[in-house]
Design an enzyme around this catalytic site. Structure first.
Site, PDB file in Angstrom:
ATOM      1  N   LYS A   1      13.403   9.538  13.583  1.00 50.35           N
ATOM      2  CA  LYS A   1      11.988   9.333  14.903  1.00 50.35           C
ATOM      3  C   LYS A   1      11.322   8.280  14.761  1.00 50.35           C
ATOM      4  O   LYS A   1      10.484   8.362  16.010  1.00 50.35           O
ATOM      5  CB  LYS A   1      10.694  10.537  14.150  1.00 50.35           C
TER       6      LYS A   1
HETATM    7  C1  LIG Z   1      13.671  15.847  13.675  1.00 48.50           C
HETATM    8  C2  LIG Z   1      15.393  15.597  13.073  1.00 48.50           C
HETATM    9  C3  LIG Z   1      16.750  16.559  13.105  1.00 48.50           C
HETATM   10  C4  LIG Z   1      16.601  17.795  14.146  1.00 48.50           C
HETATM   11  O1  LIG Z   1      17.113  16.773  15.929  1.00 48.50           O
HETATM   12  P1  LIG Z   1      15.997  17.207  17.468  1.00 48.50           P
HETATM   13  O2  LIG Z   1      16.076  15.962  18.186  1.00 48.50           O
HETATM   14  O3  LIG Z   1      14.767  18.199  16.794  1.00 48.50           O
HETATM   15  O4  LIG Z   1      17.660  18.270  17.364  1.00 48.50           O
HETATM   16  C5  LIG Z   1      17.539  16.018  12.664  1.00 48.50           C
HETATM   17  N1  LIG Z   1      17.310  14.866  11.122  1.00 48.50           N
HETATM   18  C6  LIG Z   1      16.137  14.933  10.637  1.00 48.50           C
HETATM   19  C7  LIG Z   1      16.036  13.708   9.558  1.00 48.50           C
HETATM   20  C8  LIG Z   1      15.222  15.130  11.751  1.00 48.50           C
HETATM   21  O5  LIG Z   1      14.152  14.293  11.450  1.00 48.50           O
END
Ligand SMILES: *Cc1c(COP(=O)(O)O)cnc(C)c1O
Length: 498
Positions: free
Chosen positions: A113
């Site tokens: 993120k």
């Molecule tokens: C948010 C997240 C996901 C999923 O990603 P999306 O974009 O919501 O599909 C997978 N792994 C981790 C560690 C995340 O923080």
């Protein structure tokens, strides 16, 4: 360069510039903003090989954020991808047995993120300036664990922006929770919700649609925006690393120029894999997009049957950031595979809202042929962590392990030995309890924080600074509420803010 405008997936025909779409976050009709065309970078595929992360970011984003000046966008990129990442490359690629892990977790909060949230505040500031915005921005964000901290970290202390994060009180890891509730910065507010991620996300979406409440905020001097991947300011920066990962493989001689690769993405809200789909649509040589789910396998069923049905049990799993039954960004894919048929998308979304399900036409199903969908159980996930550690002394977190497990199923079913890039979405240090338990049951009795030291002892890389003394930090956010109290808590925060 061609100007790109953004419009709603649900039929509102107004066109918005990228800066307007970033500021607003979500369309007024409840739809998501989508670009009116997808830029083509096919002719650049050879020249990207020698670009560093910043240069590549600029290249990709300038195609989408066409109302930003070159200097504005370069400055955003420069401020975002700097020493807050613990590697100069920003993203690292590791070859382990026959797969390539693209480590997207070298940012300040140890999950992918950070890749987009490091730049979003700068994009918003420029957007506000461009549009002579005279209100303060109130970011309201639901999190399944990682977005929350990454958004708090990046917006903390930013002038004229306040941020409220809503997380499922019993649905995140101990380390994720501590990262959030110890957040400093008096423009930040963290709320634990009695409910799961879908409750939090639906609560947030309902507030965006609540014109009475928005009017009230407006009169107090605020306009709502979002830091979730429903904001194109988050989605577009995520396209960059697929180009970067591909370029690295070419540069390292692991693939030939223009050789196709497969991409595996551990998926929750469908943001990350949608970015990969955009990259493919822009000309990046990707063959299959492998969508990996955990026990909350609503997307597996959707990809295989064309039926989306959220009426099922919700599981709290060891990959909590993927514990999601309503994958928001799928709406953008529906828009594309229906040939931009907004009335069709609107109908499907209405059906999801009222019946909790929808099914797509044969025509749209054909549009899913680039995808493969499957899921991994918790046991399979734990076994994958152990397998890779035993064979290569390489640790992956539980989300990445879901991706790896699903890749093994894909390989077994198809024998497709195209080279594969796996999105490695979080540092194992963020999920020490589950990861260490996978290695040896003796760790089951230790808590997340003691396990940080154990993980370090078994020879894994240094403990990241950001969690080193997390355990001893003061808890600054203690609000917990029910679904129907969210609005009150928001107003409390704003009223107490001086
Ligand atoms: C948010 C997240 C996901 C999923 O990603 P999306 O974009 O919501 O599909 C997978 N792994 C981790 C560690 C995340 O923080």
């Amino acid at each position: 360069m061609k100007q790109i405008f953004y419009k709603s997936t649900r039929g509102d025909r107004r066109l918005f510039t990228s800066s307007q779409a970033i500021l607003q976050g979500i369309s007024e009709d409840g739809g998501l903003f989508v670009p009116d065309s997808i830029p083509d970078l096919t002719h650049e595929i050879n020249s990207i090989v020698d670009m560093n992360y910043k240069e590549l970011s600029y290249l990709v984003m300038s195609e989408f954020f066409t109302d930003f000046d070159e200097s504005e966008l370069r400055e955003c990129v420069g401020r975002a991808y700097d020493s807050k990442f613990d590697t100069e490359n920003i993203v690292e690629l590791k070859k382990v047995s026959n797969v390539y892990f693209m480590e997207l977790y070298h940012g300040p909060t140890l999950a992918f993120k950070d890749m987009a949230l490091s730049i979003l505040p700068y994009l918003m500031k420029v957007s506000a300036k461009k549009n002579d915005f005279n209100k303060d921005i109130l970011i309201l964000t639901a999190t399944s664990g990682d977005t929350g901290k990454a958004a708090l970290e990046s917006f903390s202390g930013v002038d004229r922006i306040k941020i409220i994060v809503l997380f499922p009180k019993n649905g995140v890891s101990k380390i994720q929770e501590m990262q959030m509730v110890t957040q400093e910065g008096d423009n930040t507010c963290v709320i634990g919700l009695n409910g799961n991620f879908d409750d939090a996300q639906t609560g947030v979406k309902n507030i965006f649609k609540d014109s009475f409440f928005n009017k009230k905020l407006f009169d107090m001097g605020y306009v709502l925006s979002s830091a979730n991947s429903i904001n194109i300011g988050r989605l577009i920066p995520q396209i960059v690393y697929y180009f970067y990962g591909y370029a690295s493989m070419v540069k390292n001689g692991q693939i030939d120029k223009n050789e196709k690769i497969n991409v595996v993405v551990p998926t929750g809200n469908f943001g990350n894999i949608l970015a990969a789909y955009y990259a493919k649509s822009m000309g990046l040589p990707i063959k299959k997009l492998i969508c990996a789910s955990n026990d909350n396998n609503v997307l597996t069923d959707f990809i295989n049957k064309g039926i989306y049905d959220k009426n099922r049990d919700f599981f709290v799993t060891i990959s909590p950031s993927m514990d999601i039954l309503i994958s928001s960004n799928l709406e953008r894919l529906l828009y594309l595979i229906s040939d931009c048929d907004c009335s069709e998308v609107k109908q499907l979304m209405n059906s999801l809202n009222t019946n909790g399900e929808y099914s797509i036409s044969q025509n749209m199903k054909d549009g899913l042929r680039d995808f493969y969908g499957n899921f991994a159980t918790q046991k399979e996930t734990l076994d994958s962590i152990k397998e890779i550690f035993d064979s290569d002394k390489y640790l992956i977190d539980t989300h990445t392990a879901v991706a790896y497990s699903v890749y093994k199923k894909y390989l077994e079913e198809t024998n497709d030995n195209t080279k594969v890039l796996i999105a490695s979405t979080a540092s194992p240090y963020k999920f020490t309890k589950f990861v260490m338990k996978a290695l040896d049951s003796k760790y089951s009795y230790m808590d997340d924080f003691s396990l940080i030291k154990e993980m370090n002892k078994i020879g894994f890389v240094n403990i990241p600074d950001s969690i080193n003394d997390l355990e001893n930090k003061e808890i600054l956010h203690k609000i917990v509420c029910d679904k129907n109290q969210i609005r009150t808590k928001i107003l409390d925060f704003l009223n107490n803010y001086k």
